[in-house]
Design a protein around this motif. Structure first.
Motif, mmCIF file in Angstrom:
data_model
loop_
_atom_site.group_PDB
_atom_site.id
_atom_site.type_symbol
_atom_site.label_atom_id
_atom_site.label_comp_id
_atom_site.label_asym_id
_atom_site.label_seq_id
_atom_site.Cartn_x
_atom_site.Cartn_y
_atom_site.Cartn_z
ATOM 1 N N SER A 341 0.831 -1.211 0.000
ATOM 2 C CA SER A 341 0.000 0.000 0.000
ATOM 3 C C SER A 341 0.868 1.264 0.000
ATOM 4 C CB SER A 341 -0.932 0.007 1.213
ATOM 5 O OG SER A 341 -0.209 0.145 2.425
ATOM 6 N N LEU A 342 2.102 1.138 0.481
ATOM 7 C CA LEU A 342 3.004 2.290 0.489
ATOM 8 C C LEU A 342 3.402 2.716 -0.923
ATOM 9 C CD1 LEU A 342 5.433 1.300 3.406
ATOM 10 C CD2 LEU A 342 3.286 2.581 3.518
ATOM 11 N N LEU A 343 3.235 1.813 -1.880
ATOM 12 C CA LEU A 343 3.642 2.102 -3.253
ATOM 13 C C LEU A 343 2.542 2.787 -4.061
ATOM 14 C CD1 LEU A 343 5.454 -1.261 -4.093
ATOM 15 C CD2 LEU A 343 6.476 0.867 -3.238
ATOM 16 N N GLU A 344 1.325 2.848 -3.534
ATOM 17 C CA GLU A 344 0.209 3.400 -4.296
ATOM 18 C C GLU A 344 0.438 4.848 -4.730
ATOM 19 O OE1 GLU A 344 -2.313 1.863 -5.693
ATOM 20 O OE2 GLU A 344 -1.354 0.026 -4.950
ATOM 21 N N PRO A 345 0.930 5.746 -3.842
ATOM 22 C CA PRO A 345 1.158 7.119 -4.305
ATOM 23 C C PRO A 345 2.220 7.203 -5.403
ATOM 24 C CG PRO A 345 1.150 6.994 -1.904
ATOM 25 C CD PRO A 345 1.204 5.588 -2.399
ATOM 26 N N ILE A 346 3.155 6.258 -5.409
ATOM 27 C CA ILE A 346 4.180 6.240 -6.460
ATOM 28 C C ILE A 346 3.551 5.791 -7.768
ATOM 29 C CG2 ILE A 346 6.393 5.258 -7.157
ATOM 30 C CD1 ILE A 346 7.022 4.867 -4.184
ATOM 31 N N ARG A 347 2.758 4.733 -7.723
ATOM 32 C CA ARG A 347 2.116 4.228 -8.936
ATOM 33 C C ARG A 347 1.190 5.282 -9.552
ATOM 34 N NH1 ARG A 347 5.754 1.385 -8.269
ATOM 35 N NH2 ARG A 347 5.763 -0.801 -7.604
#
Length: 370
Positions: A341-347
């Motif tokens: 879930s930590l990667l969502e803003p990056i994606r």
């Protein structure tokens, strides 16, 4: 804690390794045998005097059986926050191995040691094709939005000479001819790549000092859900580090304000008249992005740049695409986290994790050491 093999061991980078790593850096990236005293001093400053130094998040070296250092991965600890939640992060850069054919697994072991660290999220914004292959074999693909490098040509003849001079130094002697050609084209009104005039925007841009830029940066950073947890001391350190990257020219700090005085956009780029400028950081509220790009191109043109380039800030891509910008692959961005879930803003392209918020502030990327 070292990861031992018959060929050697991966262990934490210590102050006593600095000279060996400096020599490895020179041989790998500068094709020179002798490291300069300024590089040795800078390695100590960047890795051991870092304001977010973390004893558990360390750079790694690969030491052979005879204890000779033959590999290195630079690790910069970072403090991020996701919607106010503190995160422990780390950026990996400057990965290098002496005689990689003799030590084919050293790079992979260095990367594996980095990824096994205690950080919540592991990132790199400067992976080359070799390093990217290692990340991908570990199951971590590049992020296209943050890997998109770009170039906007402003003065075609001069820009072509600058690109050629990066490969053939004697081409610099052609610079006067490039300026003459571009000046002639401007006088004949044959300048299809000249940036558009600043529109009747309600946003007013102005030059500011480094300190004024630093005051505005945290305000605008709040528009991005994943962002650095800067405080006055750490932000001042990063800004000073970036300002000293003089191989790219001198920094121009710019802020855009709304009619009521609120800061709505900011950017810093490096300029040397006649050469291709380099954008380090840009950030804005959503409806100010187009104005930011127009001001950047116009300002760079007015200062005599032959072009301007930068690594990707995903929120700029739509405006860049509509303004005769060329996109290409040069360095690649990869992010990994156990909690996906930590990667969502990056994606989604809504993370402030590049430039000053990443690792591009360091002089190890693109600067020279005399």
């Amino acid at each position: 804690m070292a990861e031992k093999t018959e060929a050697g061991a991966v262990r934490d980078f210590e102050r006593g390794d600095i000279e060996a790593v400096a020599q490895l850096f020179q041989e790998t990236f500068r094709k020179s045998k002798t490291p300069s005293p300024s590089l040795i001093a800078y390695l100590e400053e960047a890795f051991f005097d870092h304001p977010w130094a973390d004893p558990e998040v360390r750079s790694k070296v690969f030491a052979q059986a005879d204890r000779r250092v033959s590999g290195f991965i630079g690790v910069f600890p970072s403090r991020l926050e996701l919607d106010g939640r503190p995160l422990r992060a780390a950026f990996a850069g400057s990965m290098m191995v002496a005689n990689p054919k003799e030590n084919p697994l050293a790079g992979a072991r260095l990367l594996r040691s980095f990824l096994a660290g205690p950080q919540d999220i592991s990132l790199t914004e400067t992976a080359n094709s070799t390093a990217l292959g290692m990340w991908q074999k570990a199951g971590h693909p590049l992020d296209p939005g943050y890997s998109m490098n770009w170039l906007r040509v402003l003065r075609p003849a001069s820009a072509a000479i600058e690109v050629l001079a990066r490969r053939l130094r004697p081409a610099k002697l052609l610079r006067p001819f490039g300026r003459i050609a571009d000046r002639g084209a401007a006088l004949a009104r044959m300048t299809p790549l000249r940036p558009m005039e600043r529109s009747a925007s309600k946003i007013t841009f102005r030059d500011v000092t480094r300190a004024e830029f630093g005051d505005v940066l945290p305000i605008l950073a709040s528009n991005y859900p994943l962002r650095p947890r800067w405080d006055d001391g750490s932000l001042s350190w990063f800004l000073e580090q970036a300002e000293n990257k003089r191989n790219f020219g001198y920094p121009e700090w710019r802020i855009g304000s709304a009619p009521d005085g609120r800061p709505v956009a900011a950017y810093v780029y490096f300029v040397s008249p006649g050469e291709i400028g380099w954008l380090l950081q840009a950030l804005s509220v959503p409806n100010a992005t187009t104005d930011l790009v127009d001001d950047l191109f116009a300002h760079a043109y007015e200062l005599g740049c032959s072009g301007i380039r930068g690594a990707a800030h995903p929120w700029l891509i739509p405006a860049l695409m509509s303004r005769k910008t060329v996109f290409y692959g040069r360095s690649f961005y990869v992010a990994q986290a156990r909690d996906k879930s930590l990667l969502e803003p990056i994606r989604s392209g809504q993370a402030l994790i590049s430039g000053l918020g990443g690792e591009s502030w360091t002089r190890l990327i693109g600067d020279r050491f005399d």
